[in-house]
Design an enzyme around this catalytic site. Structure first.
Site, short mmCIF file in Angstrom:
data_model
loop_
_atom_site.label_atom_id
_atom_site.label_comp_id
_atom_site.label_asym_id
_atom_site.label_seq_id
_atom_site.Cartn_x
_atom_site.Cartn_y
_atom_site.Cartn_z
N ASP A 1 0.86 -1.18 0.00
CA ASP A 1 0.00 0.00 0.00
C ASP A 1 0.90 1.23 0.00
O ASP A 1 1.07 1.90 1.02
CB ASP A 1 -0.89 -0.03 1.25
CG ASP A 1 -2.06 0.93 1.15
OD1 ASP A 1 -2.32 1.43 0.05
OD2 ASP A 1 -2.71 1.17 2.18
N GLU B 1 -6.83 5.04 -8.89
CA GLU B 1 -8.14 5.48 -8.40
C GLU B 1 -8.83 6.49 -9.31
O GLU B 1 -8.21 7.44 -9.80
CB GLU B 1 -7.96 6.10 -7.00
CG GLU B 1 -9.25 6.29 -6.25
CD GLU B 1 -9.10 6.00 -4.77
OE1 GLU B 1 -10.04 6.31 -4.03
OE2 GLU B 1 -8.06 5.47 -4.34
N LYS C 1 -9.75 1.65 -9.20
CA LYS C 1 -10.30 1.82 -7.85
C LYS C 1 -11.47 2.79 -7.88
O LYS C 1 -11.38 3.89 -8.43
CB LYS C 1 -9.22 2.36 -6.90
CG LYS C 1 -8.22 1.33 -6.45
CD LYS C 1 -7.20 1.90 -5.49
CE LYS C 1 -7.72 1.94 -4.08
NZ LYS C 1 -6.66 2.35 -3.12
N THR D 1 -13.05 0.37 -3.17
CA THR D 1 -12.33 0.83 -1.99
C THR D 1 -13.26 1.59 -1.04
O THR D 1 -14.45 1.73 -1.30
CB THR D 1 -11.13 1.70 -2.43
OG1 THR D 1 -10.32 2.00 -1.30
CG2 THR D 1 -11.59 2.99 -3.08
N PHE E 1 -11.65 -1.55 4.87
CA PHE E 1 -10.66 -0.74 5.58
C PHE E 1 -10.66 -1.07 7.08
O PHE E 1 -11.42 -0.49 7.85
CB PHE E 1 -10.97 0.75 5.37
CG PHE E 1 -10.38 1.32 4.10
CD1 PHE E 1 -10.19 0.54 2.98
CD2 PHE E 1 -10.02 2.65 4.04
CE1 PHE E 1 -9.65 1.06 1.82
CE2 PHE E 1 -9.48 3.19 2.89
CZ PHE E 1 -9.29 2.40 1.78
#
Length: 321
Positions: free
Chosen positions: A17, A96, A132, A156, A178
């Site tokens: 990440d 993203e 994403k 996400t 998350f």
């Protein structure tokens, strides 16, 4: 005894990440995930100085409104970070869609297709990229269309089972629940400290994972946003885990035994739940944590995207002077 990181790799696909090129080269993850925060941080390093110059020079040659040029250069820089990472990992890089498009399905689709086209211009095919999208109802609908087009998606900012079920129904390639941000909310709400086994984020991912496996759902579960190695160890065996370099280093330095906590073999039957738009919105409304953290996450990513665009605008102005 091998390190906990090596033991984890034997049961879970490890993803980095980060946009830190040196860390990726050193830690050798299978995939990499990025977001506006990670892209902004990467562009602040000397390694991407030339990429910024190239993107600004490209931007100066583009026609149209100045705002559109700024957005296009910012997009180009995000692709530059992703392209650099794709040269280091054998698997996928997640890029993203703009956070400010999180409630606009058609605009999200257009942006996702543009991202795939931009990577293709650099010789990077769609099977190396994950798009994403925020796990809003609109983002999930965009993913449903993209998946039918052969563009795999990473949903996400996922904090609830309602989001996970809707993503599975859309046949999303992957979800990123998350963990750490769920823990953050509960710690703030209750004032309590949690062990790894009590951690609400860990419990949420385990619940989603078991629901998927019991119902033979192929969508990949990739735990994300970890606050400590205890959370990671409590999810050992999950399909994938995306982990920051500092926590990867901690796992690499730990020679203790790592116990498998999740197995793809389903444990009993779990009733499948039907989630249409009305049900989705009601379930989110009833989940204060998921609603607050989803909104907060979108705002944070949008803020960092705004910071990136402001930086691009300044660079373009300096180049024009």
């Amino acid at each position: 005894m091998t390190s906990k990181l090596d033991q984890l790799r034997a049961m879970t696909t490890v993803v980095a990440d980060t946009g830190d090129i040196e860390a990726v080269a050193r830690l050798k993850p299978v995939d990499c995930t990025t977001n506006p925060t990670i892209v902004l941080k990467a562009l602040g390093t000397p390694m991407f100085a030339d990429a910024i110059k190239e993107a600004v020079a490209w931007g100066k040659k583009q026609g149209g409104a100045s705002e559109a040029v700024v957005h296009a250069v910012a997009d180009r820089l995000a692709i530059s970070v992703g392209a650099a990472l794709s040269g280091l990992v054998p698997g996928r890089v997640s890029t993203e869609v703009d956070a400010d498009l999180s409630f606009n399905t058609e605009a999200s689709l257009a942006k996702a297709r543009a991202i795939i086209a931009s990577y293709k211009e650099r010789g990077i095919e769609r099977d190396r990229i994950l798009i994403k999208l925020a796990s809003t109802w609109e983002g999930i609908r965009a993913a449903e269309v993209l998946q039918k087009e052969g563009i795999d998606c990473n949903l996400t900012l996922l904090f609830s089972k309602a989001q996970a079920i809707a993503c599975a129904d859309a046949k999303a390639f992957l979800i990123s629940p998350f963990v750490g941000r769920i823990l953050d909310w509960y710690k703030k709400s209750t004032g309590k400290d949690y062990t790894a086994e009590e951690d609400p984020g860990v419990i949420s991912v385990r619940d989603i994972y078991h629901y998927y496996k019991a119902n033979d759902i192929k969508t990949i579960v990739m735990g994300a946003s970890f606050r400590n190695t205890g959370e990671i160890e409590a999810l050992a065996g999950c399909d994938r885990l995306t982990i920051s370099p500092n926590l990867l280093d901690e796992l690499a330095a730990d020679q203790g035994k790592l116990e498998r906590k999740l197995s793809p073999e389903p444990k009993g039957s779990v009733e499948k739940i039907a989630v249409d738009e009305k049900t989705f919105r009601w379930m989110m409304n009833e989940d204060a944590m998921a609603t607050e953290k989803l909104s907060e996450g979108i705002r944070a990513f949008a803020k960092d995207l705004g910071t990136l665009r402001a930086m691009v605008s300044k660079e373009l102005q300096l180049a024009a002077a």
